[in-house]
Design an enzyme around this catalytic site. Structure first.
Site, PDB file in Angstrom:
ATOM      1  N   LYS A   1      19.659 -10.615  -0.056  1.00 32.12           N
ATOM      2  CA  LYS A   1      18.496 -11.510  -0.022  1.00 32.12           C
ATOM      3  C   LYS A   1      17.310 -10.743  -0.617  1.00 32.12           C
ATOM      4  O   LYS A   1      16.798  -9.794  -0.035  1.00 32.12           O
ATOM      5  CB  LYS A   1      18.198 -11.927   1.422  1.00 32.12           C
ATOM      6  CG  LYS A   1      16.813 -12.511   1.666  1.00 32.12           C
ATOM      7  CD  LYS A   1      16.554 -13.800   0.924  1.00 32.12           C
ATOM      8  CE  LYS A   1      15.183 -14.355   1.302  1.00 32.12           C
ATOM      9  NZ  LYS A   1      14.061 -13.505   0.800  1.00 32.12           N
TER      10      LYS A   1
ATOM     11  N   ARG B   1       8.556  -6.843  12.294  1.00 30.18           N
ATOM     12  CA  ARG B   1       9.196  -6.921  13.603  1.00 30.18           C
ATOM     13  C   ARG B   1       9.558  -8.364  13.954  1.00 30.18           C
ATOM     14  O   ARG B   1      10.658  -8.634  14.435  1.00 30.18           O
ATOM     15  CB  ARG B   1       8.283  -6.331  14.678  1.00 30.18           C
ATOM     16  CG  ARG B   1       8.975  -6.219  16.032  1.00 30.18           C
ATOM     17  CD  ARG B   1       8.045  -5.770  17.149  1.00 30.18           C
ATOM     18  NE  ARG B   1       7.447  -4.472  16.910  1.00 30.18           N
ATOM     19  CZ  ARG B   1       6.776  -3.791  17.835  1.00 30.18           C
ATOM     20  NH1 ARG B   1       6.654  -4.288  19.064  1.00 30.18           N
ATOM     21  NH2 ARG B   1       6.240  -2.623  17.542  1.00 30.18           N
TER      22      ARG B   1
ATOM     23  N   GLY C   1      10.170 -10.967  11.949  1.00 30.21           N
ATOM     24  CA  GLY C   1      11.294 -11.458  11.162  1.00 30.21           C
ATOM     25  C   GLY C   1      12.601 -10.816  11.562  1.00 30.21           C
ATOM     26  O   GLY C   1      13.638 -11.489  11.682  1.00 30.21           O
TER      27      GLY C   1
ATOM     28  N   GLU D   1      15.362  -2.449  10.913  1.00 30.74           N
ATOM     29  CA  GLU D   1      14.246  -1.507  10.941  1.00 30.74           C
ATOM     30  C   GLU D   1      12.977  -2.330  11.015  1.00 30.74           C
ATOM     31  O   GLU D   1      12.710  -3.148  10.135  1.00 30.74           O
ATOM     32  CB  GLU D   1      14.250  -0.633   9.689  1.00 30.74           C
ATOM     33  CG  GLU D   1      13.163   0.429   9.712  1.00 30.74           C
ATOM     34  CD  GLU D   1      13.124   1.231   8.425  1.00 30.74           C
ATOM     35  OE1 GLU D   1      12.011   1.644   8.034  1.00 30.74           O
ATOM     36  OE2 GLU D   1      14.191   1.431   7.810  1.00 30.74           O
TER      37      GLU D   1
ATOM     38  N   CYS E   1       6.958   2.776   6.044  1.00 32.64           N
ATOM     39  CA  CYS E   1       7.313   2.674   7.462  1.00 32.64           C
ATOM     40  C   CYS E   1       7.124   4.003   8.174  1.00 32.64           C
ATOM     41  O   CYS E   1       7.136   4.060   9.406  1.00 32.64           O
ATOM     42  CB  CYS E   1       8.742   2.180   7.621  1.00 32.64           C
ATOM     43  SG  CYS E   1       9.942   3.122   6.664  1.00 32.64           S
TER      44      CYS E   1
END
Length: 532
Positions: free
Chosen positions: A180, A239, A241, A259, A296
């Site tokens: 995706k 977070r 999603g 993650e 991140c």
């Protein structure tokens, strides 16, 4: 309506069910660029899933050499097309061509693919174990089901759904991948998919081993994530999603490796600040603003003693942030999320020391430094650990070592935690106390370095306790460990030798390292154990 085709069933096809379109955007202006890409309905998602399921058993039985050949051919293709890929990614993300895209991220991507190929040839990801007395043999094996991979916005190559670590890991484990793409790099993902298809055909893997969809709505995504025909999900992103997908997957018993978010606390111990505080302020600022802070592993919270050296560090860091130009962010969504995060921190008691404002044109925001007292942090730890994804960080001022340890113990799960200590040994006792409190809350404990570097190494852990990831025992970076996320542990109990997988038979194929009766060895069973 003219739209780009989808990669489904081994070829480029127009959508079966077109429900809308989207285009990439130039982050520096906010204007749409490039062609229109399809937002698809359930029919296209079903076609991709059905095709992946149809080839799963064939791919699982494919000889390792052909899998490795695909990964290496794909890496070669990416390198040969580097100029085109870098130009596309630069236009869609505003990340600099040099050194970030061309000299850092693209080589990291091809390196991951080649490391995965090496792990395939060595059978390292399978971890064969043989217990001769009990007649048991086990190893990690393909899921024999498709893996659904969602790519994030911040790595157009190294974490791309159709080229990054999750992709390489799933293919190395001989599972089909449904990728995706992320809306922040549509044309980049399309070009990578074209190169992947060429490598697929060259290596002779099943035609639907690699497929890519550009976009579908949240309802379809949740339905797909909960489809029992899937073997696993790899996700890097927000977070909200990630948890929505994980909830759907959990309900169907599908492993979801997600993650989610991390503030990556950095502890500046008293001796380190007294020794090199000004240099640490520069190092912190560079790390926080690198890539516009869109990592991140960005240092989102920095713990600073309330003393003379700490005050000097805060003053120097504030000056760096105040004098910095506005940073370009990936999208309107990232800008809005950053503004919301800063607002949440302020509502919980943080004070803005520098920055704090959005800027035009495009999606720009000033590098932002905030501060809060440790006592307030301990009163509202959840709100004050809100991730402000972008060039922003929160300073937490502590009165003493005891309070520093309390702050360390109050952190949620994070990908990393860093401690800076003095070179003369004066921080040793403090390091031990703070590290002991912090260690259970981070996947990677770092000494005297900012957290933004993530080496692609077999020893790397790019994971951590919730909510940094959904599972504390797995990493998204580093072969062969990352591959094992997308495997099943298969055990054979008194199965005849000729019916066992190759790496579990008495004859060892190519000197595979195997744990035989508690010892790692490389020889055939009838030759005696020689340590690997």
């Amino acid at each position: 309506m003219n739209v780009q085709p989808l990669l489904i069933e081994g070829d480029w096809q127009l959508p079966r069910e077109l429900v809308g379109t989207l285009r990439a955007e130039d982050p520096t202006t906010g204007e749409a660029i490039g062609p229109a890409f399809p937002i698809v309905g359930a029919a296209d998602v079903e076609a991709a899933l059905r095709a992946a399921v149809a080839v799963a058993d064939e791919l699982a039985a494919t000889p390792p050499e052909r899998i490795a050949a695909f990964l290496e051919a794909y890496a070669d293709g990416i390198e040969a097309d580097a100029d085109t890929l870098v130009a596309l990614a630069h236009a869609e993300t505003a990340l600099p061509k040099q050194p970030r895209l061309a000299a850092v991220e693209l080589p990291r991507t091809t390196g991951q693919l080649r490391q995965a190929a090496k792990a395939v040839r060595s059978y390292a990801w399978t971890s064969p174990v043989i217990d001769t007395a009990a007649g048991l043999r086990s190893h990690h094996a393909p899921l024999s089901k498709p893996v659904l991979v969602f790519g994030p916005n911040n790595f157009p190559f190294a974490f791309n759904a159709i080229a990054g670590s999750d992709f390489a890991s799933a293919i190395a484990a001989r599972n089909p991948v449904i990728a995706k793409a992320h809306p922040s790099h549509l044309a980049t993902s399309e070009r990578l998919a074209q190169l992947a298809l060429a490598a697929l055909r060259k290596s002779g893997l099943p035609s639907a081993s690699v497929q890519m969809l550009y976009h579908f709505d949240h309802e379809i995504g949740a339905k797909l994530a909960g489809d029992a025909r899937l073997g696993a999900i790899g996700f890097t992103g927000s977070r909200a999603g990630g948890l929505a997908l994980k909830a759907a997957a959990d309900a169907a018993g599908i492993p979801a490796y997600v993650e989610l978010s991390s503030v990556n606390p950095v502890f500046l111990l008293p001796g380190a600040l007294a020794e090199r505080g000004e240099a640490l302020a520069q190092e912190f600022f560079a790390s926080c603003t690198m890539g516009s802070g869109q990592f991140c592993t960005n240092p989102g919270v920095v713990i600073v003693p309330r003393d003379e050296a700490g005050d000097a560090f805060v003053a120097a860091a504030t000056a760096h942030f105040a004098n910095a130009a506005a940073s370009v962010l990936f999208s309107r969504g990232v800008l809005d999320h950053l503004r919301q995060g800063i607002a949440t921190l302020c509502a919980a008691g943080a004070e803005v020391l520098a920055g704090g404002e959005a800027a035009a044109p495009g999606y720009r925001h000033a590098p932002t430094l905030l501060s809060v007292d440790a006592a307030q942090f301990l009163r509202a730890p959840k709100a004050l650990q809100t991730e402000a994804f972008g060039p922003a960080s929160l300073l937490v001022r502590v009165d003493d070592v005891a309070q520093m340890a309390q702050v360390a113990a109050a952190f949620e799960g994070n990908l990393t935690g860093t401690l800076y200590s003095a070179t003369n040994g004066s921080d040793e006792e403090t390091w031990t106390r703070v590290a002991h409190a912090l260690r259970p809350h981070v996947g990677r404990l770092i000494g005297n370095r900012m957290p933004t570097g993530v080496a692609v190494s077999p020893a790397m852990n790019h994971g951590g306790p919730y909510p940094s990831t959904g599972h504390p025992g797995f990493t998204a970076v580093g072969m062969p460990s990352a591959i094992r996320r997308f495997t099943a542990l298969h055990c054979y109990d008194h199965v005849p030798d000729h019916q066992l997988p190759a790496e579990l038979r008495d004859h060892n194929p190519g000197g595979v390292a195997r744990c035989i009766d508690g010892c790692w060895c490389i020889d055939d069973l009838d030759q005696g154990a020689q340590h690997a």
